[in-house]
Every structure is written in C-alpha cells, then in structure tokens.
Scaffold this motif. Structure first.
Motif, PDB file in Angstrom:
ATOM      1  N   GLN A  55       0.830  -0.847  -0.117  1.00  0.00           N
ATOM      2  CA  GLN A  55      -0.134   0.262   0.039  1.00  0.00           C
ATOM      3  C   GLN A  55       0.741   1.617   0.021  1.00  0.00           C
ATOM      4  N   ALA A  56       2.010   1.202   0.698  1.00  0.00           N
ATOM      5  CA  ALA A  56       2.897   2.407   0.921  1.00  0.00           C
ATOM      6  C   ALA A  56       3.111   2.511  -1.051  1.00  0.00           C
ATOM      7  N   ILE A  57       4.216   0.971  -1.566  1.00  0.00           N
ATOM      8  CA  ILE A  57       4.062   1.682  -2.436  1.00  0.00           C
ATOM      9  C   ILE A  57       3.634   2.265  -3.510  1.00  0.00           C
ATOM     10  N   ALA A  58       2.289   1.363  -3.676  1.00  0.00           N
ATOM     11  CA  ALA A  58       0.950   1.934  -4.191  1.00  0.00           C
ATOM     12  C   ALA A  58       0.733   3.633  -3.995  1.00  0.00           C
ATOM     13  N   ILE A  59       0.511   3.664  -2.958  1.00  0.00           N
ATOM     14  CA  ILE A  59       1.203   5.586  -2.662  1.00  0.00           C
ATOM     15  C   ILE A  59       1.879   6.134  -2.986  1.00  0.00           C
ATOM     16  N   GLY A  60       2.651   5.921  -2.894  1.00  0.00           N
ATOM     17  CA  GLY A  60       4.251   6.372  -3.683  1.00  0.00           C
ATOM     18  C   GLY A  60       3.660   6.502  -5.122  1.00  0.00           C
ATOM     19  N   PRO A  80      -1.198   3.007 -16.187  1.00  0.00           N
ATOM     20  CA  PRO A  80      -1.749   2.353 -15.489  1.00  0.00           C
ATOM     21  C   PRO A  80      -0.903   1.037 -15.932  1.00  0.00           C
ATOM     22  N   PRO A  81      -1.384  -0.090 -14.923  1.00  0.00           N
ATOM     23  CA  PRO A  81      -0.574  -1.812 -14.894  1.00  0.00           C
ATOM     24  C   PRO A  81      -2.170  -2.278 -15.893  1.00  0.00           C
ATOM     25  N   SER A  88     -10.733  -2.134  -9.667  1.00  0.00           N
ATOM     26  CA  SER A  88     -10.602   0.022  -9.425  1.00  0.00           C
ATOM     27  C   SER A  88      -8.898   0.483  -8.860  1.00  0.00           C
ATOM     28  N   THR A  89      -8.024  -0.729  -9.128  1.00  0.00           N
ATOM     29  CA  THR A  89      -6.901  -0.163  -8.741  1.00  0.00           C
ATOM     30  C   THR A  89      -6.059   0.342 -10.797  1.00  0.00           C
ATOM     31  N   SER A 122      -8.062   3.572 -10.818  1.00  0.00           N
ATOM     32  CA  SER A 122      -7.169   4.923 -10.178  1.00  0.00           C
ATOM     33  C   SER A 122      -6.046   5.477 -10.256  1.00  0.00           C
ATOM     34  N   ALA A 123      -5.338   4.285 -11.156  1.00  0.00           N
ATOM     35  CA  ALA A 123      -4.123   4.459 -11.704  1.00  0.00           C
ATOM     36  C   ALA A 123      -4.630   5.422 -12.820  1.00  0.00           C
ATOM     37  N   LYS A 124      -5.493   5.431 -13.877  1.00  0.00           N
ATOM     38  CA  LYS A 124      -5.883   6.315 -14.611  1.00  0.00           C
ATOM     39  C   LYS A 124      -5.685   7.425 -14.869  1.00  0.00           C
ATOM     40  N   TYR A 125      -7.019   7.079 -13.280  1.00  0.00           N
ATOM     41  CA  TYR A 125      -7.183   8.884 -13.318  1.00  0.00           C
ATOM     42  C   TYR A 125      -5.876   9.325 -12.999  1.00  0.00           C
ATOM     43  N   ALA A 126      -4.951   8.787 -11.984  1.00  0.00           N
ATOM     44  CA  ALA A 126      -4.456   9.575 -11.496  1.00  0.00           C
ATOM     45  C   ALA A 126      -3.349  10.072 -13.049  1.00  0.00           C
TER      46      ALA A 126
END
Length: 166
Positions: free
Chosen positions: A47-52, A65-66, A73-74, A77-81
């Motif tokens: 989770q810490a790595i994902a936040i970074g 994104p992956p 959902s991951t 979220s990554a796509k939006y970021a």
C-alpha cells in the motif's frame, strides 16, 4: 501533495535518462520516509508503494497504469492519476475524502516501513520475476550509471560476495 524537492529529483532522473519507475522511486522513498517519521501509517508495504506510485503519476511521471492482472479499481484509479499528471484531466478536489483518508492512514501501523518489511517485500517481488528478467533489468540499470558509480557498485558486489562465502 509531494514536496517540490521530490519532484525536482524525479525531473533530474528523467534528464539523466533513467526509467519512469526509477523516477517514481523518488516518490515511493518519500512515502516510506513519511511513514517512518510517523506522519501516517499504511496497512501493508504494498500500500505504501502504491501511494508513492500514485503521487508520481499525479506529478507527471510517465508511468502508465498497470495492464490486466491488477484489480479493475486499481487500474481505474491509476488511470485517473496518470491523466491528471499528463494534463488530460483536472483533479476534483474532495476535502472530505482527503480528510477521511488521512484519518484512516494515521491509525495504520508504522512497522511496514521497517528495513525487514521492505526487504521481505522486495524479495517476494523479485521471486515472481524470471532470472532473465532480473538480469536484463540489472544490465539496463548499469547503462544509466556513470563509470565511477559502476565501479563503486562492482566493488560493493565483490565485498558482499566475499562476505557471503565466509
């Protein structure tokens, strides 16, 4: 929001021709430092790595994104970021959500940022990759280093190899 210093380091990495994941590493390291200082915690090292990584994407690091394999959902979220970082989307400010996340993270443990926890995470991640893949990554990494850094790394490798034998 990541500190300007971290963004500057990531841009420096980009200029040096380092990969997007190396640039994102600056943000992951910053996140680990935040947890170690007690600013907040995380449920797991992943989770810490994902936040970074999310912060890196939002800051404009070209880290797509992956692909299939990660949760839907991951990926979303990554796509939006990623879109925010590339200037294709304006982030919607949600202060209530932001405060709620902050409150939840403050209650999470800090031990996930310990040396042993990070080591365990790194080893398990490496175990999932093939030897050829790991070797190729090491070869690619050595190309972006200068002669002095490469020499220092070789000396360190020789030292640790000698230490492991005895």
């Amino acid at each position: 929001m990541p500190r300007q210093e971290i963004i500057r380091k990531a841009k420096q990495d980009k200029r040096a021709g380092k990969s997007a994941s190396t640039q994102a590493g600056e943000f992951v390291k910053d996140e680990i430092d935040k947890i170690r200082k007690g600013k907040h915690g995380a449920r797991s090292t992943k989770q810490a790595i994902a936040i970074g990584l999310s912060e890196a994407r939002r800051a404009g690091v070209d880290l797509p994104p992956p692909r299939k394999g990660a949760k839907k959902s991951t990926r979303r979220s990554a796509k939006y970021a990623y879109e925010v970082g590339q200037g294709k989307r304006t982030p919607k400010r949600r202060p209530k959500v932001s405060r709620a996340v902050e409150r939840v993270l403050k209650k999470e443990p800090r031990s996930i940022a310990s040396r042993s926890a990070l080591s365990k995470q790194g080893k398990s991640a490496a175990k999932r990759r093939s030897a050829a893949s790991r070797s190729a990554a090491a070869r690619k990494a050595s190309q972006t280093k200068g002669a002095r850094v490469r020499s220092a790394a070789a000396k360190k490798a020789a030292r640790t190899r000698a230490r492991r034998r005895s």
